[in-house]
Design an enzyme around this catalytic site. Sequence first.
Site, mmCIF file in Angstrom:
data_model
loop_
_atom_site.group_PDB
_atom_site.id
_atom_site.type_symbol
_atom_site.label_atom_id
_atom_site.label_comp_id
_atom_site.label_asym_id
_atom_site.label_seq_id
_atom_site.Cartn_x
_atom_site.Cartn_y
_atom_site.Cartn_z
ATOM 1 N N GLU A 1 42.869 43.359 47.847
ATOM 2 C CA GLU A 1 42.055 42.154 47.966
ATOM 3 C C GLU A 1 41.571 41.951 49.388
ATOM 4 O O GLU A 1 40.752 41.139 49.668
ATOM 5 C CB GLU A 1 42.863 40.930 47.502
ATOM 6 C CG GLU A 1 43.125 40.927 46.005
ATOM 7 C CD GLU A 1 41.860 40.900 45.179
ATOM 8 O OE1 GLU A 1 40.945 40.127 45.480
ATOM 9 O OE2 GLU A 1 41.773 41.661 44.214
ATOM 10 N N LYS B 1 36.936 34.829 40.292
ATOM 11 C CA LYS B 1 38.095 34.038 39.881
ATOM 12 C C LYS B 1 37.884 32.555 40.167
ATOM 13 O O LYS B 1 38.517 31.699 39.543
ATOM 14 C CB LYS B 1 39.354 34.554 40.577
ATOM 15 C CG LYS B 1 39.760 35.951 40.109
ATOM 16 C CD LYS B 1 40.873 36.562 40.945
ATOM 17 C CE LYS B 1 41.210 37.965 40.457
ATOM 18 N NZ LYS B 1 42.204 38.649 41.302
ATOM 19 N N GLY C 1 34.110 41.269 40.952
ATOM 20 C CA GLY C 1 35.520 41.306 41.288
ATOM 21 C C GLY C 1 36.091 39.906 41.472
ATOM 22 O O GLY C 1 35.685 38.949 40.827
ATOM 23 N N SER C 2 37.013 39.770 42.422
ATOM 24 C CA SER C 2 37.847 38.572 42.500
ATOM 25 C C SER C 2 37.157 37.310 42.999
ATOM 26 O O SER C 2 37.717 36.226 42.875
ATOM 27 C CB SER C 2 39.076 38.856 43.368
ATOM 28 O OG SER C 2 39.894 39.822 42.738
ATOM 29 N N THR C 3 35.967 37.406 43.584
ATOM 30 C CA THR C 3 35.258 36.158 43.911
ATOM 31 C C THR C 3 34.952 35.395 42.630
ATOM 32 O O THR C 3 34.792 34.175 42.650
ATOM 33 C CB THR C 3 33.953 36.442 44.673
ATOM 34 O OG1 THR C 3 33.158 37.375 43.942
ATOM 35 C CG2 THR C 3 34.233 36.976 46.064
#
Length: 766
Positions: free
Chosen positions: A766, A358, A354-356
């Site tokens: 988030e 990014k 997921g967003s880690t």
Amino acid sequence: MAQKRPNRQMRFRVRILILLIVVVGFVLVIGKLFYLQVINSAFYQGKANQNQTKDLIITPQRGTIYDRNMTELVTSATTQEISVDPSVIRENGAKSVEKKYDASGKPRDATDEEVAEALLQYQTKIAEILAKYLDVDEETALERIQKDVSYARIQRQVDADTAKKLLEEISDAGLSGVNSTEDSKRYYSNGQFASQLIGFTNSDGDGLYGVELQYNDVLQGVAGRVVKATNAKGADLPYDNVEYSAPQDGDGVVLSLDEGVQHYLEKHLEEAYWDNDAEEGVCGLVMDVKTGEILAMSTKPDYDLNSPRVIPEEYASLLSELDGLEGEEYDKKYSEILLKLWRNKTINDTYEPGSTFKVFTVSSALESGAVSTSDSFSCPGYKVVDTWQIKCWKSGGHGAETLGETLQNSCNVAMMDISASLGTDLFRKYFEAFGMTESTGIDLPGEATGIFFGDTMGATDLATASFGQNFQVTPLQELCMVTAVVNGGKLITPHVVREIVDSSGNVKQTIDTEVKRQVISEETSAQLSQYLEEVVSEGTGQNAYVAGYRIGGKTATSEKQPRGTDKRIASFIGVAPMDDPQYAVLVMIDEPQGTLRGGGAIAAPVVARIFEDILPYLGVEAVYTEDESAREEVSVPSMVGMSREEAEQALTELGLDYTVVGDEDSVSDQAPEAGIAIQTANTVVLYCGTNRSGDEVEVPSVAGMGVEEARVQLADYGLFMKQNGVADNRISVGTIAMYQNPAAGTKVEPGTVVTVAFGNNVTSEE
């Protein structure tokens, strides 16, 4: 007709034939003897030795496992192995038959049936005594005693006192054939502590999981031997015929793990597991970003290393999966539950980060020159890629954003734009450079390597990968990527062992830091570190804030495959202190069942609480800003016996408010007690001529309250509040009490300090 007698020539031929037969037979015998005594002598000599000797193995002392400060975590103690010599028991049992007499009173030899009966009684007595002292039933013991061998193990790892009592009773009963030899038993001093990292051994002392398996050759040592000469019946010959080879104890292993840091990690992961009803458990890591040393590693639920095949009581709910099962089905399911408890999620399991992830997308694009710090982006809430409309987590979009704000907002659309500028070839190049296509090389068994796209990677693949979806990595791989981003750009091999030492503690080998490669420049690293700090100070990671420390990090909430099941993984990776990054913490919550399931809402606060405990413990000094002055703690002085005026002056000088109960001029009691550290926003109570109640109070729940409301609520119960969580200057309507320790309902003494963490209660993805 007369028979014709053989002539001389015929008699000669017969003699020659007989001679040839004798010679051939002699040659065959000589040849056989030559084969037995020369060509194959070693084999038959060994067989003879087996029949004439008894070979007993002496287990060496397995090496100690220490934490980085040489605290003993795993030790081995000398125990005894109890065995029997069935051949000796048969011989002595047969001799135990009582003298028999015939009808006239004359002595006679016992019959075979009488000897057999006496032998069975002899064997049964031994079996009864073995079952009395050991973990073996009488039937099993008797079965081993009756084997046609000269050695049969009954039980290993018997403590010395038990073995002594057993042998004394055998001797007092006039029995023989039971032996005791030196053995070793593994003791795990803290039970469930770091269980998946440390691992355990089998009954033979061989490592099965974790460090015990990875470093088995180092820890196990070399076995010793006792070789005894025996007679034709298998009984021992005199002591002079004994050969003894001493065992060589194993070396010790010094872990990079810190017992204190591990304690704090496990404490907060356990709370996260229960608070979020995490269906598939939780896991966490603490790593030194400069050396790659793992200071703590844990998965919950876990197990007791001293009883690895027993499910701990606190996880008894797992046994509900066994309801209605019997026989093989029951055993199979029970084994599956144990394997789940034994698994180290941080390295054995993969997930969509997921967003880690990014952090990877922005750092790779900035390093390659595909984007610059001055670039701007626009998020309308979605992006169309190859006819597919891919949405941002924020349905209304984020609007105009700088490069740094794309991470603060955790914007999916911006990541898709950035990855498109980077392109599939460079994306794959940096993915490999950050070590995401290979194992990290950590010194633990069973590490997974993750799953990435094949040779072809389309535009849609690139778009979804930019924000951490449709591929899988391990939590450790993800943490290593982030540490490389903040440590100056170096990808470092993580490790859990620092040194190998001998039994006296002398260092035999040191495990040095291994830098695999420089992935990004120091300049890019410094820029990304600033961005990650802003994620916590300004963006989706605000719940990771810790007063007095500069924290950076990244939130993530990923949906598990198959899509549509609404199963989520919430995670957060934090780094501190950001002016000189030293430690990184990852927390992953697998399938939380509560109303809040976002990484920023439930994982970031856990990381904050871990940092709040470990940073002071590790010697990282807090530096409070002017806005954080109310968070600074002051140790309450001892004022009992002082005059009221003296006590008031002492508290005023410390910046502490106070209230007075009673009319006397001297202080007879105080709350909180001397030496307790409290924040300056609390009010000290001075009792003058009276004392506070000694009765315990029940901690009230402050969940969902604002800061002042919670402080007043606790004060009404004679309790003090330590405020943690979101910064004072960011307190808003959405900031409420999300965690308290001690928990509501706990009985405590008046004057106890209750830690309350406040967080941003916005229910984002988030």
